[in-house]
Design an enzyme around this catalytic site. Structure first.
Site, PDB file in Angstrom:
ATOM      1  N   HIS A 405     -50.685 -32.092   5.543  1.00 18.74           N
ATOM      2  CA  HIS A 405     -51.151 -31.825   4.259  1.00 18.74           C
ATOM      3  C   HIS A 405     -50.432 -30.517   3.418  1.00 18.74           C
ATOM      4  CE1 HIS A 405     -53.761 -31.899   0.560  1.00 18.74           C
ATOM      5  NE2 HIS A 405     -54.748 -32.530   1.250  1.00 18.74           N
ATOM      6  N   ASP A 409     -49.378 -34.146   0.006  1.00 19.10           N
ATOM      7  CA  ASP A 409     -50.649 -34.217  -0.453  1.00 19.10           C
ATOM      8  C   ASP A 409     -51.195 -35.385  -0.630  1.00 19.10           C
ATOM      9  OD1 ASP A 409     -50.054 -35.091  -2.895  1.00 19.10           O
ATOM     10  OD2 ASP A 409     -49.721 -33.263  -3.790  1.00 19.10           O
TER      11      ASP A 409
END
Length: 432
Positions: A405, A409
């Protein structure tokens, strides 16, 4: 972390329950500051994370964020030019809006300044003395230190006090997670009273309660690990502990690929795995951010795709994969050379379909930001596009993308997976 120097005055006067908030210490070298601006007016309520005021420190202007839900009852310092020492009272917080009027003419008692809370050990709950036994009985862990003001009062938000009263919890027994150990509402909501385990009354009972050691009765064999295996195990452990993984899953219709293999002499002998690898390479060209790695202070995006195909016995890396066709990819997987088995990839694919595994969420390999797991192909009942039938059967497989992440994203991961699915279900698009 903002270290707030504040204390809670409660139950010692005719005033309602409230909190006197001191000037926060927002930098290691801050001794005093000024209030550049109040973002809230008296009487306004706020929630955790809301910016109450902007504080001018010795280095910069920093937001003063709320740690809990409350109401700003009184602003004690409104002059933006006045320098305020750390810990000096600047505002009053209350829980109920109905209590605001009581603080209209509030004045700080010079004998009770807002001081930095000190951490003390709470008085432990008394427990029955255990009978002498061979082993030490299990007891509840001692709670974390609770912040108290200089006069011994527990430092907690008004909402935390209210919740503790409603739930019948002794506020001093709740460990605080706010600045300097301050107790906030979430600490009270999540507090679980410690369970005290009674000690056995006799040595015989202690022996009966002790877990039985069975390893001596079981037959086993130990296998030594190579240095390479130990190194890989340590690397994957570190990846799982320190890389923020998240996972995206999609179902793939493999029928178009199977139809292409049947109708084309060129691709008739090419494996489905090679076509799936080619689809992932094309998706990396469409979403190059996935072909990157985290470098602590920056992200390194690779210009070339080095696709790593993870197999049970080894990993095969297809270097400069973007310029290779499906047949060449298939031949590299079938007969890898030394360069393919000794290189390091920028993106990995693991196909577990041969083991009948439907789906998996693998650990991202070191130096990469994503890894794709492919499940077994199987016949599934799916909605039909024909007008005369509702359902039909199709060969489907599940694909799961594990993403870092920090680099990839959710939106980028979803875009990559959508591109991959598009190439799989329209294989001619990746051949052009």
């Amino acid at each position: 972390e903002n270290y707030l120097k504040q204390c809670s005055f409660r139950g010692f006067s005719a005033l309602p329950s409230h909190e006197v908030v001191g000037m926060p210490s927002l930098s290691p070298t801050m001794d005093a500051g000024t209030i550049a601006r109040w973002n809230l007016a008296e009487g306004e309520s706020f929630g955790a994370g809301d910016v109450i005021a902007e504080i001018q420190t010795d280095k910069a202007t920093v937001d003063f964020e709320a740690q809990d839900d409350a109401v700003l009852a009184k602003i004690l310092v409104s002059d933006p030019t006045k320098e305020i020492a750390v810990g000096e009272p600047i505002a009053i917080f209350v829980e109920d809006e109905a209590d605001i009027a009581a603080f209209k003419d509030y004045q700080i008692d010079a004998s009770a300044p807002a001081a930095a809370p000190a951490a003390i050990e709470p008085e432990p709950e008394p427990v029955a003395a255990p009978a002498p036994v061979a082993s030490t009985p299990a007891v509840a862990p001692t709670p974390s230190p609770v912040a108290v003001s200089s006069d011994g009062r527990v430092v907690a938000s008004p909402l935390a006090h209210k919740l503790a009263n409603e739930m019948g919890i002794a506020i001093h027994s709740v460990p605080g997670t706010g600045p300097n150990g301050r107790i906030i509402a979430d600490d009270v909501r999540e507090f679980v009273p410690p369970i005290v385990v009674a000690a056995p009354e006799s040595a015989a009972e202690a022996t009966a309660a002790a877990p039985m050691m069975m390893s001596g009765d079981l037959d086993f064999a130990d296998y030594a690990l190579s240095a390479d295996q130990v190194q890989k195990a340590a690397a994957l452990t570190a990846q799982k502990q320190h890389v923020p993984h998240y996972y995206l899953t999609v179902d793939l219709d493999l029928q178009p690929i199977l139809n292409l293999r049947k109708s084309s002499k060129t691709f008739g002998d090419v494996s489905v795995n090679a076509m799936l690898l080619k689809a992932s390479i094309c998706a990396l060209k469409d979403c190059p951010v996935v072909n990157s790695r985290w470098m602590d202070s920056f992200v390194r995006m690779y210009k070339e795709v080095a696709l790593e195909c993870v197999l049970p016995e080894q990993s095969i890396v297809i270097n400069s994969a973007a310029g290779k066709g499906i047949t060449e990819i298939d031949s590299i997987i079938a007969e890898p050379d030394e360069a393919a088995t000794s290189s390091i990839g920028t993106f990995s694919v693991v196909n577990l379909g041969m083991y009948g595994v439907k789906a998996a969420a693998p650990i991202i390999r070191p130096g990469q930001s994503a890894i794709l797991a492919l499940g077994a192909a199987e016949n599934r009942l799916v909605p039909s596009t024909a007008e005369d039938e509702l359902y039909t059967t199709a060969v489907m497989a599940t694909a799961t993308l594990s993403c870092d992440h920090r680099v990839v994203d959710g939106a980028v991961g979803a875009q990559w997976l959508a591109a991959f699915k598009g190439y799989v279900e329209d294989p001619m698009s990746m051949l052009l």
